[in-house]
Design a protein around this motif. Structure first.
Motif, mmCIF file in Angstrom:
data_model
loop_
_atom_site.group_PDB
_atom_site.id
_atom_site.type_symbol
_atom_site.label_atom_id
_atom_site.label_comp_id
_atom_site.label_asym_id
_atom_site.label_seq_id
_atom_site.Cartn_x
_atom_site.Cartn_y
_atom_site.Cartn_z
ATOM 1 N N ASP A 70 0.857 -1.185 0.000
ATOM 2 C CA ASP A 70 0.000 0.000 0.000
ATOM 3 C C ASP A 70 0.895 1.239 0.000
ATOM 4 O O ASP A 70 1.257 1.767 1.057
ATOM 5 C CB ASP A 70 -0.917 0.007 1.229
ATOM 6 C CG ASP A 70 -2.011 1.053 1.120
ATOM 7 O OD1 ASP A 70 -1.979 1.842 0.151
ATOM 8 O OD2 ASP A 70 -2.886 1.091 2.002
ATOM 9 N N PRO A 71 1.308 1.723 -1.192
ATOM 10 C CA PRO A 71 2.214 2.882 -1.232
ATOM 11 C C PRO A 71 1.582 4.174 -0.732
ATOM 12 O O PRO A 71 2.303 5.092 -0.338
ATOM 13 C CB PRO A 71 2.586 2.984 -2.714
ATOM 14 C CG PRO A 71 1.509 2.272 -3.434
ATOM 15 C CD PRO A 71 0.999 1.208 -2.526
ATOM 16 N N TRP A 84 1.660 3.546 3.305
ATOM 17 C CA TRP A 84 3.064 3.493 3.732
ATOM 18 C C TRP A 84 3.901 4.360 2.790
ATOM 19 O O TRP A 84 4.581 3.879 1.904
ATOM 20 C CB TRP A 84 3.566 2.050 3.737
ATOM 21 C CG TRP A 84 2.867 1.192 4.734
ATOM 22 C CD1 TRP A 84 1.937 0.249 4.498
ATOM 23 C CD2 TRP A 84 3.043 1.257 6.159
ATOM 24 N NE1 TRP A 84 1.498 -0.313 5.668
ATOM 25 C CE2 TRP A 84 2.166 0.294 6.709
ATOM 26 C CE3 TRP A 84 3.827 2.022 7.018
ATOM 27 C CZ2 TRP A 84 2.067 0.081 8.078
ATOM 28 C CZ3 TRP A 84 3.721 1.816 8.373
ATOM 29 C CH2 TRP A 84 2.864 0.849 8.895
ATOM 30 N N SER A 85 3.793 5.641 3.016
ATOM 31 C CA SER A 85 4.575 6.603 2.232
ATOM 32 C C SER A 85 6.005 6.653 2.753
ATOM 33 O O SER A 85 6.392 5.928 3.679
ATOM 34 C CB SER A 85 3.921 7.978 2.306
ATOM 35 O OG SER A 85 3.869 8.425 3.654
ATOM 36 N N VAL A 86 6.792 7.517 2.167
ATOM 37 C CA VAL A 86 8.199 7.646 2.578
ATOM 38 C C VAL A 86 8.280 8.119 4.017
ATOM 39 O O VAL A 86 9.055 7.603 4.832
ATOM 40 C CB VAL A 86 8.945 8.602 1.624
ATOM 41 C CG1 VAL A 86 10.375 8.824 2.104
ATOM 42 C CG2 VAL A 86 8.952 8.048 0.215
ATOM 43 N N GLY A 87 7.470 9.122 4.378
ATOM 44 C CA GLY A 87 7.503 9.625 5.747
ATOM 45 C C GLY A 87 7.021 8.609 6.764
ATOM 46 O O GLY A 87 7.586 8.496 7.864
ATOM 47 N N VAL A 134 14.776 5.262 2.899
ATOM 48 C CA VAL A 134 13.527 4.669 2.409
ATOM 49 C C VAL A 134 13.444 4.764 0.889
ATOM 50 O O VAL A 134 13.045 3.812 0.207
ATOM 51 C CB VAL A 134 12.326 5.342 3.082
ATOM 52 C CG1 VAL A 134 11.018 4.798 2.530
ATOM 53 C CG2 VAL A 134 12.384 5.161 4.585
ATOM 54 N N LYS A 135 13.830 5.922 0.333
ATOM 55 C CA LYS A 135 13.762 6.092 -1.119
ATOM 56 C C LYS A 135 14.718 5.147 -1.845
ATOM 57 O O LYS A 135 14.423 4.676 -2.950
ATOM 58 C CB LYS A 135 14.081 7.544 -1.485
ATOM 59 C CG LYS A 135 13.026 8.534 -1.032
ATOM 60 C CD LYS A 135 13.433 9.951 -1.405
ATOM 61 C CE LYS A 135 12.385 10.956 -0.932
ATOM 62 N NZ LYS A 135 12.768 12.347 -1.280
ATOM 63 N N ILE A 136 15.874 4.873 -1.232
ATOM 64 C CA ILE A 136 16.841 3.993 -1.878
ATOM 65 C C ILE A 136 16.457 2.526 -1.694
ATOM 66 O O ILE A 136 16.510 1.732 -2.641
ATOM 67 C CB ILE A 136 18.250 4.259 -1.321
ATOM 68 C CG1 ILE A 136 18.698 5.681 -1.676
ATOM 69 C CG2 ILE A 136 19.255 3.249 -1.861
ATOM 70 C CD1 ILE A 136 20.019 6.074 -1.046
ATOM 71 N N ALA A 137 16.073 2.163 -0.484
ATOM 72 C CA ALA A 137 15.832 0.749 -0.180
ATOM 73 C C ALA A 137 14.460 0.278 -0.638
ATOM 74 O O ALA A 137 14.310 -0.890 -1.019
ATOM 75 C CB ALA A 137 15.981 0.510 1.323
ATOM 76 N N ALA A 138 13.446 1.133 -0.610
ATOM 77 C CA ALA A 138 12.085 0.708 -0.943
ATOM 78 C C ALA A 138 11.458 1.682 -1.928
ATOM 79 O O ALA A 138 10.637 2.529 -1.548
ATOM 80 C CB ALA A 138 11.236 0.595 0.320
ATOM 81 N N SER A 153 3.240 0.955 -10.881
ATOM 82 C CA SER A 153 1.849 1.397 -10.965
ATOM 83 C C SER A 153 1.627 2.681 -10.161
ATOM 84 O O SER A 153 0.876 3.575 -10.583
ATOM 85 C CB SER A 153 0.929 0.285 -10.462
ATOM 86 O OG SER A 153 1.249 -0.052 -9.105
ATOM 87 N N HIS A 154 2.285 2.779 -9.002
ATOM 88 C CA HIS A 154 2.140 3.983 -8.188
ATOM 89 C C HIS A 154 2.814 5.176 -8.871
ATOM 90 O O HIS A 154 2.277 6.298 -8.845
ATOM 91 C CB HIS A 154 2.768 3.742 -6.813
ATOM 92 C CG HIS A 154 2.563 4.876 -5.857
ATOM 93 N ND1 HIS A 154 1.322 5.256 -5.393
ATOM 94 C CD2 HIS A 154 3.461 5.735 -5.276
ATOM 95 C CE1 HIS A 154 1.444 6.292 -4.577
ATOM 96 N NE2 HIS A 154 2.731 6.591 -4.490
#
Length: 211
Positions: A143-144, A147-150, A163-167, A172-173
């Motif tokens: 669920d992007p 569960w956002s970056v923040g 978070v941006k690098i690992a996930a 589609s998002h």
């Protein structure tokens, strides 16, 4: 009372106003562009900075020392321009020690250092394991929006960059976000769209070093 005497100052004022209005207007051109300002500020260096072209001048590289017009303090006189046996060396060392409490070559104490800057320091965290990264990717793909970056950074107590690098979000998002941005830009007027294009152009020019 003669009315002509009262009407005379008014006629004189009108005559002066007509004379002033008939004077030609002189336009003054200033430095309104960057190129004109650079040309105006492009001043040739002083003769003391230029190499000596006289016949008796020594050849080879030399140090050009051009002090300012005002007399410099002995505390700031570099030892590079003093001979090794010059008595001013020891005098300057004593003067610096008396005024600043610091002798060249010694390590300064905490009392001689400037005060520490007060800002929020971020301590690096190395608390993520391989299991945490796998759980982070699962939540991000599940669920992007929720569960956002923040939200992930707060849950796993890490930075947003991790978070941006690992996930990264699923394709589609990304496609949904791009369509949302296109629908938002479709409602813009011509002025806002033009301002956005000019902002992109300036950003590209800045990265190319043209600004």
């Amino acid at each position: 009372m003669d009315m002509r005497a009262l009407a005379r100052p008014a006629s004189e004022l009108l005559t002066r106003a007509r004379c002033q209005a008939s004077l030609p207007i002189t336009a003054i051109r200033g430095h309104k562009t960057t190129a004109r300002t650079k040309r105006a500020l492009k001043i040739a260096p002083h003769d003391s900075f230029l190499p000596d072209r006289s016949p008796n001048a020594p050849t080879g590289d030399s140090i050009i020392y051009n002090p300012p017009a005002s007399e410099a303090s002995p505390l700031h006189t570099p030892f590079l321009f003093l001979p090794p046996n010059d008595p001013r060396r020891s005098a300057i060392v004593r003067m610096r020690a008396a005024n600043e409490g610091f002798v060249p070559g010694s390590s300064p104490t905490n009392a001689q250092l400037p005060p520490a800057m007060k800002y929020a320091r971020r301590q690096p965290r190395y608390n993520l394991t391989a299991k945490d990264l796998e759980e982070m990717r699962r939540l991000r793909n599940e669920d992007p929006l929720k569960w956002s970056v923040g939200a992930l950074a707060q849950k796993f107590d890490c930075s947003r960059i991790i978070v941006k690098i690992a996930a990264p979000p699923p394709e589609s998002h990304k496609k949904w976000l791009k369509e949302l941005q296109e629908r938002r830009e479709a409602r813009w007027g011509p002025r806002r769209a033009k301002a956005r294009e000019e902002r992109k152009m300036r950003n590209e020019m800045m990265h190319r070093g043209e600004l």
